[in-house]
Design an enzyme around this catalytic site. Structure first.
Site, PDB file in Angstrom:
ATOM      1  N   SER A   1       0.810  -1.220   0.000  1.00 30.42           N
ATOM      2  CA  SER A   1       0.000   0.000   0.000  1.00 30.42           C
ATOM      3  C   SER A   1       0.842   1.268   0.000  1.00 30.42           C
ATOM      4  O   SER A   1       1.568   1.511  -0.943  1.00 30.42           O
ATOM      5  CB  SER A   1      -0.993  -0.018   1.162  1.00 30.42           C
ATOM      6  OG  SER A   1      -1.880  -1.090   1.016  1.00 30.42           O
TER       7      SER A   1
ATOM      8  N   ASP B   1      10.438   6.230  -9.555  1.00 28.84           N
ATOM      9  CA  ASP B   1      10.020   6.875 -10.805  1.00 28.84           C
ATOM     10  C   ASP B   1      10.794   8.161 -11.081  1.00 28.84           C
ATOM     11  O   ASP B   1      11.123   8.459 -12.221  1.00 28.84           O
ATOM     12  CB  ASP B   1       8.531   7.219 -10.767  1.00 28.84           C
ATOM     13  CG  ASP B   1       7.639   6.029 -11.063  1.00 28.84           C
ATOM     14  OD1 ASP B   1       8.163   4.914 -11.237  1.00 28.84           O
ATOM     15  OD2 ASP B   1       6.409   6.225 -11.103  1.00 28.84           O
TER      16      ASP B   1
ATOM     17  N   LYS C   1       0.078  -4.677  -3.462  1.00 28.03           N
ATOM     18  CA  LYS C   1      -1.272  -4.281  -3.048  1.00 28.03           C
ATOM     19  C   LYS C   1      -1.558  -2.917  -3.659  1.00 28.03           C
ATOM     20  O   LYS C   1      -1.220  -1.897  -3.099  1.00 28.03           O
ATOM     21  CB  LYS C   1      -1.381  -4.203  -1.533  1.00 28.03           C
ATOM     22  CG  LYS C   1      -2.652  -3.483  -1.104  1.00 28.03           C
ATOM     23  CD  LYS C   1      -3.544  -4.273  -0.258  1.00 28.03           C
ATOM     24  CE  LYS C   1      -4.789  -3.587   0.206  1.00 28.03           C
ATOM     25  NZ  LYS C   1      -5.405  -2.586  -0.594  1.00 28.03           N
TER      26      LYS C   1
END
Length: 166
Positions: free
Chosen positions: A17, A28, A42
């Site tokens: 999560s 990223d 998840k």
């Protein structure tokens, strides 16, 4: 912290999560290094509605988590049992690229670390030693006995690091 000190995020199969979103976003943007093993995967946002009998509830998926590059974090294969093993198979992936350096990264099945560390890298004795806190106690005692060195190291840590800033 960015540009002052390098950011390292430690992850494993229990990371899920919010921790996956943070690790994926740092990856990223090439703002940190993700170290460990693949995260849980998840990536679903669910709404839980209670049902009127025996404490039952209905879970409805209302969204998915994505990283800034557009990667979905959800493990895509719903049929297989999830084993708590570092050698688990992962779902089919889509290729993405980091925003700044255009380095290839994968989507689906959690966040793949930049530096893979297998869980069995440490022996049982090494794991027991780390869990005992002896290393932390030693470091604390060492710093307490050498405040001048600790002050110098702390001061250096606040100065921008040329390597971390790039």
């Amino acid at each position: 912290l960015f540009g002052v000190a390098p950011v390292v995020v430690l992850v494993d199969g229990q990371s899920a999560s919010a921790s996956e979103i943070v690790a994926g976003a740092l990856q990223d943007y090439d703002a940190g290094v993700v170290v460990g093993s693949r995260t849980f995967g998840k990536g679903l946002i669910q709404d839980v509605s209670p049902l009127p009998f025996d404490g039952a509830a209905l879970k409805v998926t209302v969204g998915r988590y994505y990283t800034p590059s557009g990667r979905c974090l959800q493990e895509l294969d719903y049929e297989k049992e999830r084993a708590l093993s570092s050698k688990k198979e992962v779902s089919p992936k889509e290729s993405f690229y980091t925003v700044n350096s255009k380095r290839p990264i994968e989507s689906g099945g959690g966040v793949a670390p930049d530096v893979l560390v297998e869980p069995d890298t440490l022996t049982k004795a090494e794991t027991a030693l780390l869990r005992s806190g002896v290393a932390n106690k030693f470091a604390d005692d060492w710093v307490d006995k050498r405040p001048d060195v600790a002050k110098t190291l702390y001061a250096r840590g606040l100065e921008p690091d040329a390597d971390a800033a790039s």
